[in-house]
Design a protein around this motif. Structure first.
Motif, PDB file in Angstrom:
ATOM      1  N   THR A   8       0.800  -1.215   0.000  1.00 59.97           N
ATOM      2  CA  THR A   8       0.000   0.000   0.000  1.00 59.97           C
ATOM      3  C   THR A   8       0.833   1.265   0.000  1.00 59.97           C
ATOM      4  OG1 THR A   8      -0.083  -0.046   2.389  1.00 59.97           O
ATOM      5  CG2 THR A   8      -1.898  -1.101   1.231  1.00 59.97           C
ATOM      6  N   ALA A   9       2.150   1.103   0.088  1.00 66.38           N
ATOM      7  CA  ALA A   9       2.996   2.271   0.326  1.00 66.38           C
ATOM      8  C   ALA A   9       2.768   3.382  -0.687  1.00 66.38           C
ATOM      9  CB  ALA A   9       4.450   1.847   0.312  1.00 66.38           C
ATOM     10  N   HIS A  10       2.621   3.031  -1.951  1.00 64.95           N
ATOM     11  CA  HIS A  10       2.521   4.087  -2.950  1.00 64.95           C
ATOM     12  C   HIS A  10       1.093   4.312  -3.417  1.00 64.95           C
ATOM     13  CE1 HIS A  10       6.839   4.137  -3.121  1.00 64.95           C
ATOM     14  NE2 HIS A  10       6.766   2.829  -3.100  1.00 64.95           N
ATOM     15  N   VAL A  12      -2.090   4.933  -1.492  1.00 65.96           N
ATOM     16  CA  VAL A  12      -2.932   5.981  -0.904  1.00 65.96           C
ATOM     17  C   VAL A  12      -2.090   6.886  -0.013  1.00 65.96           C
ATOM     18  CG1 VAL A  12      -5.087   6.415   0.291  1.00 65.96           C
ATOM     19  CG2 VAL A  12      -4.690   4.184  -0.783  1.00 65.96           C
ATOM     20  N   PRO A  13      -1.836   8.092  -0.438  1.00 72.76           N
ATOM     21  CA  PRO A  13      -1.066   8.987   0.430  1.00 72.76           C
ATOM     22  C   PRO A  13      -1.958   9.613   1.496  1.00 72.76           C
ATOM     23  CG  PRO A  13      -1.497  10.047  -1.669  1.00 72.76           C
ATOM     24  CD  PRO A  13      -2.176   8.711  -1.709  1.00 72.76           C
ATOM     25  N   ALA A  14      -2.512   8.774   2.374  1.00 76.45           N
ATOM     26  CA  ALA A  14      -3.468   9.269   3.358  1.00 76.45           C
ATOM     27  C   ALA A  14      -2.820  10.223   4.355  1.00 76.45           C
ATOM     28  CB  ALA A  14      -4.094   8.105   4.114  1.00 76.45           C
ATOM     29  N   ALA A  15      -1.490  10.103   4.512  1.00 73.05           N
ATOM     30  CA  ALA A  15      -0.822  10.969   5.479  1.00 73.05           C
ATOM     31  C   ALA A  15      -0.931  12.432   5.081  1.00 73.05           C
ATOM     32  CB  ALA A  15       0.638  10.569   5.602  1.00 73.05           C
ATOM     33  N   ARG A  16      -1.227  12.668   3.818  1.00 75.33           N
ATOM     34  CA  ARG A  16      -1.306  14.062   3.395  1.00 75.33           C
ATOM     35  C   ARG A  16      -2.737  14.584   3.396  1.00 75.33           C
ATOM     36  NH1 ARG A  16       2.404  14.411  -1.826  1.00 75.33           N
ATOM     37  NH2 ARG A  16       3.111  12.306  -1.537  1.00 75.33           N
TER      38      ARG A  16
END
Lengths: 246, 227
Positions: A8-10, A12-16
């Motif tokens: 999942t690393a690339h 969903v950039p949910a951290a942003r």
């Protein structure tokens, strides 16, 4: 959750994703609230300049003798100098604890204009440490037999002169924040800058006492204040950057 | 490290970064070096940090780990080489609040409670989706101290409040300077978990360690700094 990282690393950039994005207004409000909370926690310390001003104003009649005419003539200037001296010690620590505990690093990394934060800090500082001094002016004026019709001019002069001094002091305080025991340094640096401010404020008071028009020196103070509101936060921000980088 | 070899790559990142990430890594450094009194502290270094990646910065005391992180965070000037965020040269605009810094100092006021400190920082940075100060504090296991002055907390608890700050604020790039310091065994596990979760949601972390603590992700890329 951690086990799925490689897949999942690339994706969903949910951290942003941001629930409440930062905006300058919220930042200023948060800083004001923080500084007011801190001031309330340290209200004993804030009381000291006030106490100092009251004591000095109360001692003057004893030292000079109870001559109402003499006291009334010097009252305006004496009160002006008392306020300037009473607000001086607090200027030194304007950014000191924030530099020491790393808060300034957080200011620098935040997505906010540093100059705006510096201006907000100046406003909070003025409201918490200087405004009480101006509020007690009628009382101190009574102690020194200040003429009632001069009191509003004195208050107005202080309302213009003290923010100007705090703005100048903030720049110097930021410059000296990195140095240990910067109190003397700050006082020496502020002196030449404070002299014109005191001259214009005293000019307005003297004019009011002799029944002359006092608007011109007040307007000069207001003009200088407007200039300082624009320029001092920028200089302050630059000085804070240097303080953090050293 | 061999500073004379041109294009020296400390991390072997060409083999490890997928093509999508090389387009614009969150953070990249090219021949980055720092001088103090004309003595090189570290570098030149080349590395990049894409979404979901953790890089461990190793080195002995005084090898320049903190200095490297401060240069990346922008609290120290770059001596030579360049740093880029999303392919744009490092500046206040390109960092834009996405860099979160956890250092030796708490970055919070000792007279204020964690709740008040976090509320202030949330005002500066904004808040991550679905996160509140209370939830962040609960996640790091110190929600019982939410309203105690920070100064009365132990060093380990302060560190945990710092971790709660990372969870609360929306920055994607974590620069963690010795995050394991002062923490107990569970705290160290917690840091590893938080980093893994952060990376799983597209964040990235650069972590310094002097090597005394077992870093969870053994496969993580490493930058080694020598004295």
């Amino acid at each position: 959750m951690a086990g799925t990282a490689p897949l999942t690393a690339h994706a969903v950039p949910a951290a942003r994703e941001v629930a409440r994005p930062a905006n300058a207004f919220a930042a200023c409000r948060a800083l004001l609230r923080r500084d007011f909370t801190l001031a309330w926690r340290r209200r004993g310390e804030l009381f000291l300049p006030l106490l100092y001003a009251v004591i000095v104003a109360a001692l003057f009649p004893f030292a000079l003798g109870p001559d109402p005419q003499l006291l009334g003539r010097i009252a305006g200037g004496v009160l002006l100098v008392i306020v300037v001296l009473a607000m001086l010690p607090a200027l030194e620590s304007m950014f000191r604890t924030d530099l020491d505990d790393g808060t300034l690093e957080q200011w620098l990394l935040a997505p906010q204009p540093l100059a705006l934060l510096a201006l907000t800090r100046v406003i909070a500082h003025w409201l918490t440490t200087v405004l009480p001094l101006i509020v007690v002016m009628p009382l101190l004026g009574a102690l020194l037999d200040l003429r009632v019709d001069v009191l509003p001019v004195l208050m107005l002069a202080l309302l213009l002169a003290t923010p100007l001094l705090v703005l100048l002091g903030a720049v110097l305080s930021a410059l000296a924040a990195g140095a240990r025991r910067s109190g003397i340094l700050l006082a020496l640096m502020l002196l030449p800058l404070a002299v014109p401010v005191v001259i214009f404020a005293a000019g307005a008071i003297a004019a009011a006492q002799s029944g002359m028009p006092y608007l011109a020196p007040l307007t000069w103070l207001a003009a200088a204040l407007v200039l300082a509101i624009v320029l001092a936060p920028l200089a302050c921000a630059a000085a804070l950057r240097i303080a953090v980088e050293s | 490290m061999d500073s004379t070899a041109p294009g020296w790559d400390n991390t072997g990142l060409h083999a490890m970064i997928p093509p999508t990430a090389t387009a614009a890594p969150l953070l990249s450094a090219h021949r980055l070096a720092f001088l103090r009194n004309d003595e090189p502290v570290f570098g030149p270094l080349d590395f990049s940090l894409g979404p979901g990646e953790t890089v461990l910065v190793e080195g002995d005391n005084g090898s320049g780990k903190t200095t490297l992180l401060r240069v990346l965070a922008g609290t120290l000037p770059t001596a030579s080489g360049d740093v880029r965020f999303d392919g744009r040269p490092a500046s206040r605009d390109s960092r834009n609040g996405r860099v979160l810094w956890l250092g030796h100092r708490s970055g919070m006021n000792a007279a204020l409670s964690p709740r008040e400190n976090l509320a202030f920082l949330a005002g500066l940075y904004g808040v991550r989706a679905g996160m509140t100060a209370a939830r962040a504090m609960a996640r790091v296991g110190i929600d019982a101290w939410l309203d105690e002055p920070l100064g009365t907390l132990s060093a380990g608890q302060k560190k945990r409040v710092g971790l709660a700050r990372l969870l609360l604020l929306p920055g994607a790039i974590w620069l963690l300077d010795e995050p394991y310091a002062n923490l107990d065994r569970h705290g160290i596990e917690l840091v590893n978990q938080l980093i893994a979760e952060h990376c799983a949601t597209g964040g990235a972390a650069l972590v310094t360690s002097h090597g005394a603590v077992q870093f969870a992700d053994r496969a993580a890329r490493r930058i080694h700094l020598d004295n």
